[in-house]
Design a protein around this motif. Sequence first.
Motif, mmCIF file in Angstrom:
data_model
loop_
_atom_site.group_PDB
_atom_site.id
_atom_site.type_symbol
_atom_site.label_atom_id
_atom_site.label_comp_id
_atom_site.label_asym_id
_atom_site.label_seq_id
_atom_site.Cartn_x
_atom_site.Cartn_y
_atom_site.Cartn_z
ATOM 1 N N ILE A 142 0.837 -1.200 0.000
ATOM 2 C CA ILE A 142 0.000 0.000 0.000
ATOM 3 C C ILE A 142 0.873 1.251 0.000
ATOM 4 O O ILE A 142 0.654 2.172 -0.791
ATOM 5 N N HIS A 143 1.880 1.276 0.869
ATOM 6 C CA HIS A 143 2.774 2.446 0.946
ATOM 7 C C HIS A 143 3.559 2.642 -0.348
ATOM 8 O O HIS A 143 3.913 3.773 -0.683
ATOM 9 N N SER A 144 3.824 1.563 -1.054
ATOM 10 C CA SER A 144 4.579 1.638 -2.312
ATOM 11 C C SER A 144 3.661 1.842 -3.520
ATOM 12 O O SER A 144 4.127 1.806 -4.662
ATOM 13 N N ASN A 145 2.372 2.032 -3.255
ATOM 14 C CA ASN A 145 1.371 2.267 -4.297
ATOM 15 C C ASN A 145 1.194 1.102 -5.268
ATOM 16 O O ASN A 145 0.794 1.301 -6.411
ATOM 17 N N SER A 175 -3.879 0.082 -3.757
ATOM 18 C CA SER A 175 -4.461 1.298 -3.195
ATOM 19 C C SER A 175 -5.230 0.956 -1.925
ATOM 20 O O SER A 175 -5.689 -0.182 -1.745
#
Length: 70
Positions: free
Chosen positions: A27-30, A33
């Motif tokens: 999620i943090h690395s996209n 989403s």
Amino acid sequence: IMTDYLHLRHIGKLQRRYLGNVVVYLIHSNFISVKHFKLAYKHFCEIASDLSVDIPNLWEYIIQFTGNYV
């Protein structure tokens, strides 16, 4: 996939936590989403009562997976 993984006999609390960490990283690395994760989690919650018949410790496993992230 996660529901299959989370309840395997040889998968313990630590491995479930690691999987949670991987999801947070994605999620943090996209790569995933937050919207997509919430959609999948919502779907999981809709089928959880059926799954809990076959996986008696389901909610314990989910808490181990999500930990402090929810």
